[in-house]
Design a protein around this motif. Structure first.
Motif, PDB file in Angstrom:
ATOM      1  N   VAL A  37     -47.807  -0.020 101.125  1.00  0.00           N
ATOM      2  CA  VAL A  37     -48.986   0.378 100.581  1.00  0.00           C
ATOM      3  C   VAL A  37     -49.126   1.684 100.319  1.00  0.00           C
ATOM      4  O   VAL A  37     -49.809   2.060  99.332  1.00  0.00           O
ATOM      5  CB  VAL A  37     -50.033  -0.373 101.698  1.00  0.00           C
ATOM      6  CG1 VAL A  37     -51.663   0.003 101.264  1.00  0.00           C
ATOM      7  CG2 VAL A  37     -49.993  -1.686 101.820  1.00  0.00           C
ATOM      8  N   ARG A  38     -48.956   2.578 101.355  1.00  0.00           N
ATOM      9  CA  ARG A  38     -49.120   3.913 100.949  1.00  0.00           C
ATOM     10  C   ARG A  38     -48.284   4.345  99.873  1.00  0.00           C
ATOM     11  O   ARG A  38     -48.628   5.150  98.818  1.00  0.00           O
ATOM     12  CB  ARG A  38     -48.371   4.673 102.352  1.00  0.00           C
ATOM     13  CG  ARG A  38     -48.266   6.064 102.251  1.00  0.00           C
ATOM     14  CD  ARG A  38     -47.729   6.838 103.232  1.00  0.00           C
ATOM     15  NE  ARG A  38     -46.211   6.243 103.404  1.00  0.00           N
ATOM     16  CZ  ARG A  38     -45.540   6.048 104.510  1.00  0.00           C
ATOM     17  NH1 ARG A  38     -46.198   6.104 105.710  1.00  0.00           N
ATOM     18  NH2 ARG A  38     -44.279   5.721 104.854  1.00  0.00           N
ATOM     19  N   ASN A  39     -46.978   3.694  99.883  1.00  0.00           N
ATOM     20  CA  ASN A  39     -46.042   4.332  98.533  1.00  0.00           C
ATOM     21  C   ASN A  39     -46.826   3.872  97.173  1.00  0.00           C
ATOM     22  O   ASN A  39     -46.719   4.541  96.138  1.00  0.00           O
ATOM     23  CB  ASN A  39     -44.722   3.753  98.479  1.00  0.00           C
ATOM     24  CG  ASN A  39     -43.977   4.346  99.896  1.00  0.00           C
ATOM     25  OD1 ASN A  39     -44.489   5.521 100.147  1.00  0.00           O
ATOM     26  ND2 ASN A  39     -43.104   3.678 100.278  1.00  0.00           N
ATOM     27  N   ALA A  40     -47.475   2.567  97.097  1.00  0.00           N
ATOM     28  CA  ALA A  40     -48.189   1.880  96.100  1.00  0.00           C
ATOM     29  C   ALA A  40     -49.360   2.598  95.683  1.00  0.00           C
ATOM     30  O   ALA A  40     -49.670   3.104  94.524  1.00  0.00           O
ATOM     31  CB  ALA A  40     -48.470   0.431  96.273  1.00  0.00           C
ATOM     32  N   GLY A  41     -50.050   3.435  96.704  1.00  0.00           N
ATOM     33  CA  GLY A  41     -51.174   4.230  96.427  1.00  0.00           C
ATOM     34  C   GLY A  41     -50.852   5.422  95.848  1.00  0.00           C
ATOM     35  O   GLY A  41     -51.464   5.961  95.097  1.00  0.00           O
ATOM     36  N   HIS A  47     -50.869   8.011  88.327  1.00  0.00           N
ATOM     37  CA  HIS A  47     -51.259   7.231  87.034  1.00  0.00           C
ATOM     38  C   HIS A  47     -52.687   7.499  86.772  1.00  0.00           C
ATOM     39  O   HIS A  47     -53.202   7.178  85.827  1.00  0.00           O
ATOM     40  CB  HIS A  47     -50.858   5.960  86.721  1.00  0.00           C
ATOM     41  CG  HIS A  47     -49.379   5.608  86.698  1.00  0.00           C
ATOM     42  ND1 HIS A  47     -48.495   6.460  87.390  1.00  0.00           N
ATOM     43  CD2 HIS A  47     -48.560   4.607  86.350  1.00  0.00           C
ATOM     44  CE1 HIS A  47     -47.148   6.201  87.151  1.00  0.00           C
ATOM     45  NE2 HIS A  47     -47.231   4.918  86.624  1.00  0.00           N
ATOM     46  N   LEU A  48     -53.518   8.020  87.893  1.00  0.00           N
ATOM     47  CA  LEU A  48     -54.842   8.183  87.729  1.00  0.00           C
ATOM     48  C   LEU A  48     -55.197   9.544  88.134  1.00  0.00           C
ATOM     49  O   LEU A  48     -55.588   9.911  89.331  1.00  0.00           O
ATOM     50  CB  LEU A  48     -55.435   7.234  88.657  1.00  0.00           C
ATOM     51  CG  LEU A  48     -55.368   5.807  88.642  1.00  0.00           C
ATOM     52  CD1 LEU A  48     -55.839   4.725  89.513  1.00  0.00           C
ATOM     53  CD2 LEU A  48     -56.061   5.219  87.141  1.00  0.00           C
ATOM     54  N   PRO A  49     -55.078  10.409  87.322  1.00  0.00           N
ATOM     55  CA  PRO A  49     -55.293  11.724  87.493  1.00  0.00           C
ATOM     56  C   PRO A  49     -56.875  11.984  88.215  1.00  0.00           C
ATOM     57  O   PRO A  49     -56.909  12.969  88.901  1.00  0.00           O
ATOM     58  CB  PRO A  49     -55.295  12.493  86.141  1.00  0.00           C
ATOM     59  CG  PRO A  49     -54.665  11.739  85.442  1.00  0.00           C
ATOM     60  CD  PRO A  49     -54.892  10.232  85.936  1.00  0.00           C
ATOM     61  N   PHE A  50     -57.885  11.460  87.909  1.00  0.00           N
ATOM     62  CA  PHE A  50     -58.953  11.608  88.465  1.00  0.00           C
ATOM     63  C   PHE A  50     -59.206  11.346  89.784  1.00  0.00           C
ATOM     64  O   PHE A  50     -60.059  11.786  90.548  1.00  0.00           O
ATOM     65  CB  PHE A  50     -60.374  10.692  87.505  1.00  0.00           C
ATOM     66  CG  PHE A  50     -60.233   9.326  87.867  1.00  0.00           C
ATOM     67  CD1 PHE A  50     -60.805   8.793  88.816  1.00  0.00           C
ATOM     68  CD2 PHE A  50     -59.341   8.482  87.101  1.00  0.00           C
ATOM     69  CE1 PHE A  50     -60.848   7.356  89.076  1.00  0.00           C
ATOM     70  CE2 PHE A  50     -59.275   7.147  87.261  1.00  0.00           C
ATOM     71  CZ  PHE A  50     -60.086   6.640  88.350  1.00  0.00           C
ATOM     72  N   ALA A  51     -58.388  10.172  90.250  1.00  0.00           N
ATOM     73  CA  ALA A  51     -58.328   9.932  91.533  1.00  0.00           C
ATOM     74  C   ALA A  51     -57.557  10.827  92.401  1.00  0.00           C
ATOM     75  O   ALA A  51     -57.581  11.156  93.407  1.00  0.00           O
ATOM     76  CB  ALA A  51     -57.626   8.435  91.655  1.00  0.00           C
ATOM     77  N   LYS A  52     -56.312  11.328  91.741  1.00  0.00           N
ATOM     78  CA  LYS A  52     -55.880  12.557  92.376  1.00  0.00           C
ATOM     79  C   LYS A  52     -56.678  13.917  92.543  1.00  0.00           C
ATOM     80  O   LYS A  52     -56.569  14.499  93.589  1.00  0.00           O
ATOM     81  CB  LYS A  52     -54.611  13.069  91.691  1.00  0.00           C
ATOM     82  CG  LYS A  52     -53.476  13.768  92.249  1.00  0.00           C
ATOM     83  CD  LYS A  52     -52.572  14.232  91.260  1.00  0.00           C
ATOM     84  CE  LYS A  52     -51.477  13.337  90.800  1.00  0.00           C
ATOM     85  NZ  LYS A  52     -50.525  13.607  90.143  1.00  0.00           N
TER      86      LYS A  52
END
Length: 73
Positions: A37-41, A47-52
Motif C-alpha cells: 500500500v505504501r509503495n502504491a501511494g 503522478h499527482l503533483p498537487f498531492a505531493k
C-alpha cells in the motif's frame, strides 16, 4: 498577543510532529501488505503533483495558515 501566537504555534508543532511520526512508522514497518500500500501511494504521489505538494506542506508544518502577529495582514 505573544501567548496566543505561541499557543497556536504549539498546536501546529504538535500536528507536524504527529504527522512525521506516523510517516516514520509507515516507512519503517516491514509488514508486506502495508509495504504494498505504501509503495502504491508513493507511485500515486509521483503522478499527482498537487498531492505531493500537499504532503510536503504537511511535513514542513505549513498545511494550515500561520497565525498573524499584530495588525499585519
Amino acid at each position: 498577543m505573544l501567548k496566543n501566537y505561541s499557543r497556536q504555534r504549539e498546536q501546529d508543532h504538535g500536528r507536524t510532529i504527529g504527522f512525521t511520526d506516523n510517516l516514520v512508522k509507515i516507512f519503517s514497518n516491514g509488514n508486506l501488505p502495508l509495504a504494498a500500500v505504501r509503495n502504491a501511494g508513493l507511485t500515486l504521489l509521483d503522478h499527482l503533483p498537487f498531492a505531493k505538494q500537499m504532503l510536503a506542506r504537511h511535513a514542513m508544518g505549513l498545511a494550515n495558515r500561520l497565525p498573524k502577529i499584530g495588525d499585519r495582514e
